[in-house]
Design a protein around this motif. Structure first.
Motif, PDB file in Angstrom:
ATOM      1  N   MET A 122      84.075  29.062  94.601  1.00 33.52           N
ATOM      2  CA  MET A 122      83.393  29.353  96.001  1.00 33.52           C
ATOM      3  C   MET A 122      83.576  27.935  96.906  1.00 33.52           C
ATOM      4  SD  MET A 122      79.198  29.819  96.721  1.00 33.52           S
ATOM      5  CE  MET A 122      78.720  28.180  96.074  1.00 33.52           C
ATOM      6  N   LYS A 123      83.860  28.223  97.990  1.00 32.50           N
ATOM      7  CA  LYS A 123      84.725  27.369  98.992  1.00 32.50           C
ATOM      8  C   LYS A 123      83.435  26.792  99.395  1.00 32.50           C
ATOM      9  CE  LYS A 123      86.596  26.497 103.473  1.00 32.50           C
ATOM     10  NZ  LYS A 123      87.229  27.367 104.867  1.00 32.50           N
ATOM     11  N   TYR A 124      83.555  25.208  99.499  1.00 33.15           N
ATOM     12  CA  TYR A 124      82.335  24.263  99.944  1.00 33.15           C
ATOM     13  C   TYR A 124      82.170  24.450 101.338  1.00 33.15           C
ATOM     14  CZ  TYR A 124      79.706  19.772 100.826  1.00 33.15           C
ATOM     15  OH  TYR A 124      79.126  19.020 101.449  1.00 33.15           O
ATOM     16  N   ARG A 125      80.903  24.399 101.451  1.00 34.53           N
ATOM     17  CA  ARG A 125      80.418  24.561 103.090  1.00 34.53           C
ATOM     18  C   ARG A 125      79.620  23.323 103.337  1.00 34.53           C
ATOM     19  NH1 ARG A 125      78.267  30.378 104.381  1.00 34.53           N
ATOM     20  NH2 ARG A 125      78.051  29.362 106.434  1.00 34.53           N
ATOM     21  N   PRO A 126      80.142  22.330 103.967  1.00 32.41           N
ATOM     22  CA  PRO A 126      79.236  21.204 104.120  1.00 32.41           C
ATOM     23  C   PRO A 126      78.076  21.520 105.060  1.00 32.41           C
ATOM     24  CG  PRO A 126      81.325  21.009 105.397  1.00 32.41           C
ATOM     25  CD  PRO A 126      81.335  22.219 104.598  1.00 32.41           C
ATOM     26  N   GLU A 127      78.026  22.505 105.901  1.00 32.95           N
ATOM     27  CA  GLU A 127      76.865  22.650 106.851  1.00 32.95           C
ATOM     28  C   GLU A 127      75.703  23.363 105.858  1.00 32.95           C
ATOM     29  OE1 GLU A 127      79.496  26.555 106.564  1.00 32.95           O
ATOM     30  OE2 GLU A 127      80.030  24.404 106.594  1.00 32.95           O
ATOM     31  N   ILE A 128      76.086  24.041 104.622  1.00 36.36           N
ATOM     32  CA  ILE A 128      74.949  24.156 103.914  1.00 36.36           C
ATOM     33  C   ILE A 128      74.078  23.069 103.203  1.00 36.36           C
ATOM     34  CG2 ILE A 128      74.200  25.277 101.631  1.00 36.36           C
ATOM     35  CD1 ILE A 128      75.446  27.403 103.718  1.00 36.36           C
ATOM     36  N   ASP A 129      74.696  21.755 103.025  1.00 39.59           N
ATOM     37  CA  ASP A 129      74.325  20.684 102.716  1.00 39.59           C
ATOM     38  C   ASP A 129      73.503  20.103 103.841  1.00 39.59           C
ATOM     39  OD1 ASP A 129      74.504  20.340  99.815  1.00 39.59           O
ATOM     40  OD2 ASP A 129      76.541  19.484 100.139  1.00 39.59           O
ATOM     41  N   GLY A 130      73.841  20.182 105.086  1.00 40.20           N
ATOM     42  CA  GLY A 130      73.132  19.752 106.144  1.00 40.20           C
ATOM     43  C   GLY A 130      71.873  20.610 106.453  1.00 40.20           C
ATOM     44  N   LEU A 131      72.351  21.821 106.139  1.00 41.72           N
ATOM     45  CA  LEU A 131      70.836  22.822 106.249  1.00 41.72           C
ATOM     46  C   LEU A 131      69.848  22.360 105.322  1.00 41.72           C
ATOM     47  CD1 LEU A 131      69.601  25.133 107.822  1.00 41.72           C
ATOM     48  CD2 LEU A 131      70.624  26.829 105.892  1.00 41.72           C
ATOM     49  N   ARG A 132      70.293  21.898 104.047  1.00 46.85           N
ATOM     50  CA  ARG A 132      69.268  21.385 103.132  1.00 46.85           C
ATOM     51  C   ARG A 132      68.463  20.243 103.648  1.00 46.85           C
ATOM     52  NH1 ARG A 132      73.372  21.762  98.454  1.00 46.85           N
ATOM     53  NH2 ARG A 132      72.374  23.579  97.093  1.00 46.85           N
ATOM     54  N   ALA A 133      69.278  19.352 104.500  1.00 46.48           N
ATOM     55  CA  ALA A 133      68.396  18.235 104.975  1.00 46.48           C
ATOM     56  C   ALA A 133      67.567  18.683 106.077  1.00 46.48           C
ATOM     57  CB  ALA A 133      69.511  17.272 105.897  1.00 46.48           C
ATOM     58  N   ALA A 173      77.625  24.458 113.018  1.00 45.26           N
ATOM     59  CA  ALA A 173      78.085  24.136 111.796  1.00 45.26           C
ATOM     60  C   ALA A 173      78.590  22.714 111.849  1.00 45.26           C
ATOM     61  CB  ALA A 173      79.319  25.000 111.461  1.00 45.26           C
ATOM     62  N   LYS A 174      79.151  22.253 112.883  1.00 41.41           N
ATOM     63  CA  LYS A 174      79.644  20.914 113.217  1.00 41.41           C
ATOM     64  C   LYS A 174      78.552  19.861 113.167  1.00 41.41           C
ATOM     65  CE  LYS A 174      83.914  22.123 115.883  1.00 41.41           C
ATOM     66  NZ  LYS A 174      84.508  22.174 117.049  1.00 41.41           N
ATOM     67  N   LEU A 175      77.420  20.125 113.799  1.00 34.88           N
ATOM     68  CA  LEU A 175      76.270  19.450 113.758  1.00 34.88           C
ATOM     69  C   LEU A 175      75.663  19.436 112.210  1.00 34.88           C
ATOM     70  CD1 LEU A 175      73.699  18.312 115.419  1.00 34.88           C
ATOM     71  CD2 LEU A 175      72.801  20.382 115.343  1.00 34.88           C
ATOM     72  N   LEU A 176      75.500  20.343 111.690  1.00 29.12           N
ATOM     73  CA  LEU A 176      75.024  20.326 110.315  1.00 29.12           C
ATOM     74  C   LEU A 176      76.088  19.739 109.296  1.00 29.12           C
ATOM     75  CD1 LEU A 176      73.620  23.737 110.014  1.00 29.12           C
ATOM     76  CD2 LEU A 176      72.215  21.415 110.246  1.00 29.12           C
ATOM     77  N   SER A 177      77.131  19.439 109.609  1.00 27.39           N
ATOM     78  CA  SER A 177      78.349  18.834 108.962  1.00 27.39           C
ATOM     79  C   SER A 177      78.473  17.541 108.974  1.00 27.39           C
ATOM     80  CB  SER A 177      79.665  19.603 108.960  1.00 27.39           C
ATOM     81  OG  SER A 177      79.476  20.865 108.694  1.00 27.39           O
ATOM     82  N   SER A 178      77.491  16.890 109.877  1.00 27.25           N
ATOM     83  CA  SER A 178      77.468  15.452 110.144  1.00 27.25           C
ATOM     84  C   SER A 178      77.225  14.877 108.687  1.00 27.25           C
ATOM     85  CB  SER A 178      76.545  15.153 111.121  1.00 27.25           C
ATOM     86  OG  SER A 178      75.277  15.187 110.713  1.00 27.25           O
ATOM     87  N   LYS A 179      77.948  13.463 108.806  1.00 28.24           N
ATOM     88  CA  LYS A 179      77.818  12.650 107.433  1.00 28.24           C
ATOM     89  C   LYS A 179      76.239  12.457 106.939  1.00 28.24           C
ATOM     90  CE  LYS A 179      82.490  10.482 107.435  1.00 28.24           C
ATOM     91  NZ  LYS A 179      82.977   9.143 107.622  1.00 28.24           N
TER      92      LYS A 179
END
Length: 650
Positions: A1-12, A267-273
């Motif tokens: 499964m391709k990693y989606r950084p925006e999902i981790d941002g959504l967790r935040a 997605a770009k917002l949620l993918s912030s570090k």
């Protein structure tokens, strides 16, 4: 499964509001919906993994539960172990007993069922439960006991059939939730079947993404994010939940996962570090925040300041980083140099059994009261009337025949009626004993959170089950038609106008069943309802008596007695609420009572001295909790009540 950084941002986006909600920041009044966001994310990720494994013919229940054990258990065990010494040092016996029971229930992944039988998620008592937040973990683990084999078996028939079954179960669970909140909103919040639809929503998204991929739409993904944020800031403890309202954050999360492709603004917002970093440690931060808050409240013996709670919120993030780095990551790692499967299963089993045993021992020993030197008579006095089931909070009370109970003498027709909320239930033994002494028979009617004023709606979801507005009309009609001479109204009056000493935990009322929950509207409704009630009973020739609220203590009675035992130079009275504080909290309602011309039976002179309102004597507590009288407290009021009734009869 391709990693989606925006999902981790959504967790935040999910975990931060949950933490700030539990910290007491009113801006995040709907922060509890972060858990619903987590449910959808979990359903999406787990279902995606399962679909990939089943279609690649590598599905294994053993592998699945190994991954779950690695993901969930190490950090959970560590947090629970850290809680144990603090609970021993700081908790009252009743609190330690409850904590021990929660340890037991967490160990068998049934803590949601334990808490639904013990606390209201939004009640002050829930804030003192260090493991309250584990209810959501229990719901997930119960779901994942049956879901993987169900998905595997339905795929044997066909992928489309599997999707159909999931949609059907989603609809059934959602329908159950929508029905259940009307029947019992407090239990519905924790109940598994009322929550499974949220995880199924994530599963439906997983099926869609696996076939059609992630779409790119700034408009739809922004709408999804806005839906989540709306729920976080607009919802509060009076929102019926979970119910139709839960669709807002659930569908918002689903839209984000489906339409926030990597090129979208969201997605770009949620993918912030920063957001991705918080998302990565969100599970550990979630585990830490509630124990930290609960123990702070227990230790400080009052609601900590928002500055303090903000600092503790930051501490939960820091501890989350540490436990993610040193506990989560090492145990989640698989392959060469990692902990093997046998080690994971063996240590998990031993840890579960050990914590389960500790929980059982704490429960069996009723919280080890021997830790404190408090007279046995004090422990024994902290009880309430056993008339709760017979006389109080009856299901759909407005529609049933046995909507009240009798008290006092048995050989006469009832001439008085006592009506109110849980404070009326605490007063029931008092007026029952006085009635027996004088040969007077009475009627008792009581509903939790019900202002006993004509024309008033309680803005609580459970009032569809316990309709206070209709009940007030029924009480008035009964009094009018049955020759009742005197009506006593008893309630926690400031609960509907001011809340507690901190100004929080106000139960909003209104003249409109869909009214806005605000303090000003509640106060205006209270004033109107009081005058309407006084005038209505006056018109039919019934004497109305209002009993002002008994002094609300600063803390639970056992807490006060423990503090006194640790500081022997101080008296119980010194540690109890001051007369000044009591009068300040009750000033608004008491001034209205005085100006209304209604008869008043005020127990303040009996329960207070010149400076303080003692929680009890050295031997017995007059209180069951912070604001309800105990059985001993009710006995203490009998003589005064008897004299008052006698004067009325003359």
């Amino acid at each position: 499964m391709k990693y989606r950084p925006e999902i981790d941002g959504l967790r935040a986006i999910a975990v931060i509001p949950v933490i700030l909600f539990h910290a007491g920041f009113e801006l995040f009044s709907g922060g509890f919906v972060g858990v619903d966001v987590f449910f959808v994310i979990s359903g999406y990720l787990i279902t995606t993994i399962l679909i990939n494994d089943i279609e690649a013919q590598r599905f294994s229940l053993t592998n699945f539960y190994e991954r779950r054990a690695r993901r969930i258990l190490p950090a959970l065990f560590f947090v629970m172990l850290v809680c144990i010494p603090f609970s021993w040092a700081w908790m009252l016996p009743s609190q330690l007993e409850s904590f021990s029971e929660s340890l037991f229930s967490v160990s068998i992944f049934l803590s949601n069922f334990y808490f639904l039988s013990q606390v209201d998620y939004f009640a002050p008592s829930a804030e003192l439960q260090p493991l309250l937040h584990t209810w959501s973990l229990a719901v997930e683990e119960q779901f994942y006991l049956f879901f993987p084999p169900l998905l595997f078996l339905t795929f044997k028939i066909g992928r489309s059939f599997g999707f159909f079954i999931i949609v059907l179960l989603f609809l059934l669970s959602f329908s159950f939730s929508e029905w259940a909140w009307r029947e019992n909103s407090e239990r519905n919040f924790f109940f598994s079947l009322s929550r499974f639809w949220e995880i199924f929503a994530g599963s439906i998204v997983a099926f869609t993404v696996s076939r059609r991929g992630v779409h790119q739409s700034n408009a739809i993904s922004l709408f999804g994010l806005a839906a989540i944020l709306f729920a976080i800031f607009a919802y509060d403890e009076n929102t019926a939940f979970p119910s139709f309202y839960a669709l807002v954050p659930v569908l918002g999360t689903a839209l984000l996962i489906l339409w926030a492709g990597e090129k979208t603004f969201v997605a770009k917002l949620l993918s912030s570090k920063v957001l991705v970093g918080i998302g990565l440690i969100s599970y550990s931060a979630y585990l830490w925040h509630q124990p930290i808050f609960a123990f702070a409240r227990i230790k400080m013996d009052h609601e900590p300041s928002l500055t303090m709670m903000g600092t503790l919120s930051l501490l939960s993030i820091i501890l989350g980083i540490l436990s993610w780095k040193y506990i989560e990551k090492p145990f989640r790692k698989q392959g060469v140099g990692s902990f093997g499967r046998n080690f994971i299963f063996a240590t998990s089993s031993i840890s579960l059994l050990s914590i389960l045993t500790l929980g059982y021992v704490g429960h069996k020993n009723t919280g080890f009261p021997s830790r404190f030197t408090i007279p046995e008579t004090v422990y024994n006095s902290i009880t309430r009337t056993d008339a709760n089931d017979e006389c109080f909070d009856k299901y759909k009370v407005q529609d049933r025949e046995d909507w009240f109970c009798f008290f006092g003498a048995s050989a006469s027709d009832p001439t008085i009626l006592t009506f109110g909320d849980s404070h009326a239930l605490s007063f029931l033994p008092t007026i029952d004993a006085a009635g027996i002494k004088l040969g007077i028979k009475g009627i008792f009617v009581g509903i939790s959170g019900c202002t006993p004023f004509i024309g008033i709606h309680a803005l609580r979801s459970d009032q569809l089950r316990h309709n206070c507005y209709e009940l007030n009309k029924r009480v008035f009609s009964y009094v009018k038609e049955n020759n009742i001479k005197t009506v006593f109204l008893v309630a926690r009056w400031s609960y509907y106008t001011d809340g507690g000493y901190s100004g929080k935990k106000l139960s909003y009322i209104s003249l409109d069943k869909d009214g806005e929950p605000s303090k000003d509207i509640s106060r205006a409704a209270f004033k109107y309802g009081l005058l309407q009630t006084v005038n209505s009973y006056k018109e039919i020739g019934v004497k109305l008596v209002i009993i002002p609220q008994v002094p609300q203590q600063k803390s639970e009675p056992l807490n006060i007695y423990i503090l006194q035992s640790l500081a022997k130079e101080r008296e119980v009275s010194d540690l109890s609420v001051s007369v000044k504080k009591h009068q300040e909290l009750q000033s608004y309602t008491n001034n209205l009572f005085k100006s209304s011309g209604v008869d008043i039976l005020d127990f303040t002179p009996l329960l207070c001295n010149l400076d303080n309102c003692p929680v009890g004597t050295k031997e017995v507590s007059f209180y069951y909790d912070e604001d309800h009288l105990s059985s001993e407290g009710a006995k203490f009021l009998v003589d005064t009540t008897t004299k008052f009734l006698k004067r009325l009869a003359e």
